[in-house]
Design an enzyme around this catalytic site. Sequence first.
Site, PDB file in Angstrom:
ATOM      1  N   SER A   1       0.865  -1.182   0.000  1.00 39.64           N
ATOM      2  CA  SER A   1       0.000   0.000   0.000  1.00 39.64           C
ATOM      3  C   SER A   1       0.897   1.226   0.000  1.00 39.64           C
ATOM      4  O   SER A   1       2.021   1.178   0.506  1.00 39.64           O
ATOM      5  CB  SER A   1      -0.888   0.029   1.253  1.00 39.64           C
TER       6      SER A   1
ATOM      7  N   TYR B   1      -1.783  -0.593  10.230  1.00 37.77           N
ATOM      8  CA  TYR B   1      -1.816  -0.844   8.787  1.00 37.77           C
ATOM      9  C   TYR B   1      -0.536  -0.348   8.128  1.00 37.77           C
ATOM     10  O   TYR B   1       0.103  -1.074   7.354  1.00 37.77           O
ATOM     11  CB  TYR B   1      -3.032  -0.152   8.190  1.00 37.77           C
TER      12      TYR B   1
END
Length: 270
Positions: A142, A155
Site C-alpha cells: 500500500s 496498517y
Amino acid sequence: MKLKDKVALVTGTSPNIGGGIAEGLAAEGAALVCVDALAANATDCANYLKSIGGKALGITCDVTDQDAVTAAVQKACDTFGRIDVLVNNAVVFNRKGVLTMPLDQWRKQIDVILTGAFLFTKHVAQSMIERQVRGSILNIVSTAGYQGEPDNIGYSTAKCGMLNFTRSAAMELAKHGIRVNSLTPTATDPSESVERAQRWGRPAPDLSAAKPVFEMFRSRIPMQKLPSPSDYGRAATFIVSSDAAMMTGTDLRIDAGAIARYWPWDPAAR
C-alpha cells in the site's frame, strides 16, 4: 492467456482489490483458489468465476491459524494438483493511532497482514519446492507502507514490513526458482467494487457517504484518476507471468503517481 494451465491462490477475495486481482488472473487462464476469513467472500468469488466458465475453489480460512493455512494449501493441491501463484492480499482495516490502538487490536492487525503472508508464503513455497514448481509469489502492499500516515499505525507499519518481507523471501527462494515480488496499490476507485459485488449476486453497497473522501483522493493524485481493482489485476498478471521472468524482490507501484509526487505540490491547484 498468460496463465493458461496455472493455479493461483489469492487471500482476501472481497469484491474490492482481492476480487479484482482474482478476476484478472482468471481472465488470463488461471484456475483460482479464493481464500478469505469470510465464507461469503471466498465462495462468492469462486462461484462467480465458475459461472463464467472458469475453474475455481472457495476456501474459508483464518490466515493467522497455521493449521488452517496448511489445510487450505493441501486442499488446493488436492483439487488442482499444485499451486503456481500465490497472492498475499488478506488484510484487516483498523484506523487507530499509536495513542489509541489497544494492544490486542495491534496484534490482530499485524498478525493478519504480516503473519498471514508469512504462513501462506512458507507453506505454498514448500508445496512448490516439493512439486518442482517454479512459482511466483506476490505481496500486496500500500502507499501507506511508504508514507507516514497519522492514526493508521498498525496498517502502515504492517504494509511497510511487507516490503522487506518480500525482498528477504525473494533472496531465500531464488535458488528454488520461486520469484517473490510486491504490488503497491493506493486509494482505489470504489465504483468497480460496487459493480463487482452486484455481479456476484450481492446488493449494491451504499458508498454515498464516502464519495467526498474519494473525490479528495482523486483531486490530490497526480494523474487525477484513482486506479481500479482491475488495474491491479492486470499488473498482477504481468508480475506473476513469464513476462516478468527476471523480476524478483521488486515492488511495482500502481498508484497513479502518489508516491512519486513532490510533497508541496498540490495537483488539485493546477
